[in-house]
Write an enzyme that holds these catalytic residues in place. Structure first.
Site, mmCIF file in Angstrom:
data_model
loop_
_atom_site.group_PDB
_atom_site.id
_atom_site.type_symbol
_atom_site.label_atom_id
_atom_site.label_comp_id
_atom_site.label_asym_id
_atom_site.label_seq_id
_atom_site.Cartn_x
_atom_site.Cartn_y
_atom_site.Cartn_z
ATOM 1 N N HIS A 243 0.965 -1.289 0.010
ATOM 2 C CA HIS A 243 -0.026 -0.002 0.043
ATOM 3 C C HIS A 243 1.026 1.318 0.021
ATOM 4 C CE1 HIS A 243 -3.264 -2.557 1.254
ATOM 5 N NE2 HIS A 243 -2.768 -3.160 2.192
HETATM 6 O O1 RIB Z 1 -5.309 0.349 4.858
HETATM 7 C C1 RIB Z 1 -3.917 -0.145 4.475
HETATM 8 C C2 RIB Z 1 -3.413 1.056 5.181
HETATM 9 O O2 RIB Z 1 -3.571 0.939 6.792
HETATM 10 C C3 RIB Z 1 -1.611 0.982 5.053
HETATM 11 O O3 RIB Z 1 -1.140 2.375 5.117
HETATM 12 C C4 RIB Z 1 -1.290 0.177 6.110
HETATM 13 O O4 RIB Z 1 0.172 0.543 6.719
HETATM 14 C C5 RIB Z 1 -2.173 0.412 7.266
HETATM 15 O O5 RIB Z 1 -1.647 1.563 7.976
#
Ligand code: RIB
Ligand code: CA
Length: 313
Positions: A243
């Site tokens: 992500h």
């Molecule tokens: O939903 C994914 C996000 O939530 C990413 O930033 C992961 O590190 C968590 O913070």
């Protein structure tokens, strides 16, 4: 061309860790002015510990790390140990940090840096709940016009939620903070699950990390070996979705991504859809566009960039 000044706001988290290392592996393009930590994946003492461990793993103990908000603006903290493990950085066996946490708090660092630096020269890169950013904007409204851009990981539209049926974790944890940021008028680029779920660490890609033969390469492979369990079980994914590194990769090679400049509002009242990013992807409202909401990524190009940059550390 001078390196772009950025502040990474983060809740490490294995994917945050890879994003931080991608930035530190790209000093010609990005100058990390500081790392501000927020409660999210795990509580603040752990996110501020983990951020320093990652800086030392990357060989950059000189990067100033600041602790910020320990809880959302108006709700109890929701964490994600079920995804990231008890420490938030489960997987590799990394030493405790020796570099100090800065005395100044993260919100003051954000405000002071934006006021001290020329307007329009500092980009904010939130990778977790938006509590620090919203607090800074509320405490010092004058900084909104001084922020060059906010490039954040959060939200979802076609991909819907990962913490509830409707909401992505970063937005869900602090929807009031997200609403402040999305209504701030600051130029906003959003990396939602729609994109990050296409940046999957398949086995060949993880083997390429391991094949770097460095502590960074090994630790990255071990982080994703741990981090992938949740998404493989829930979505049947081929690997861990990276992500947060999508935010940094966008700064380095924006052409890897495509999306639309649309209106995005945050649900802050309905318990059923709390934290939902209501993205007007099809332009069915007359609400003014406020964000460039990404929808696709060249995954092979993303991993080629990431692996090459991690190899520099
Ligand atoms: O939903 C994914 C996000 O939530 C990413 O930033 C992961 O590190 C968590 O913070
Ligand atoms: Ca994160």
């Amino acid at each position: 061309m001078p390196a772009r000044d950025i502040i990474i706001d983060t809740d490490p988290g294995q994917d945050d860790a890879v994003a931080i290392m991608l930035a530190l592996g790209s000093p010609d393009a990005l100058s990390v002015l500081g790392i501000t930590c927020v409660a999210g994946n795990v509580p603040l003492p752990l996110t501020s510990r983990n951020a320093r461990m990652v800086c030392e793993l990357a060989g950059h103990p000189e990067v100033p790390v600041y602790a910020g908000c320990a809880a959302p603006l108006a709700r109890p903290l929701v964490t994600a140990e079920h995804v990231h493990g008890r420490t938030g950085l489960d997987g590799p066996d990394l030493p405790e940090p020796t570099m100090p946490l800065q005395d100044k708090d993260a919100v003051s660092f954000l405000i002071d840096t934006l006021r001290d630096r020329p307007a329009g020269t500092v980009t904010l890169c939130p990778l977790g709940p938006l509590t620090n950013i919203a607090t800074a904007l509320t405490r010092a409204p004058d900084i909104a016009d001084r922020i060059a851009e906010i490039v954040l990981m959060g939200g979802a539209y076609f991909e819907v939620g990962n913490i509830t049926p409707a909401a992505e974790f970063n937005i869900y944890v602090d929807p009031e903070a997200a609403a402040i940021v999305f209504r701030s008028g600051v130029p906003l680029t959003v990396m939602p699950l729609d994109v990050t779920h296409k940046a999957l660490v398949t086995a060949p890609r993880n083997n390429a990390f391991r094949a770097l033969g460095t502590p960074v390469g090994l630790a990255t492979a071990q982080m994703t070996d741990f981090f992938e369990r949740f998404d493989k079980a829930k979505y049947g994914s081929e690997g861990a979705p990276l992500h947060d590194p999508c935010v940094i990769a966008y700064l380095l090679e924006p052409s890897l991504f495509s999306g639309r400049h649309i209106n995005v509002e945050i649900e802050t009242t309905s318990e059923l859809t709390l934290g939902m990013t209501v993205a007007d992807w099809w332009g069915v409202t007359d609400r003014a566009p406020n964000a460039t909401f990404m929808g696709d990524v060249d995954a092979d190009g993303f991993f080629a960039l990431l692996t090459e940059r991690l190899g520099r550390l």
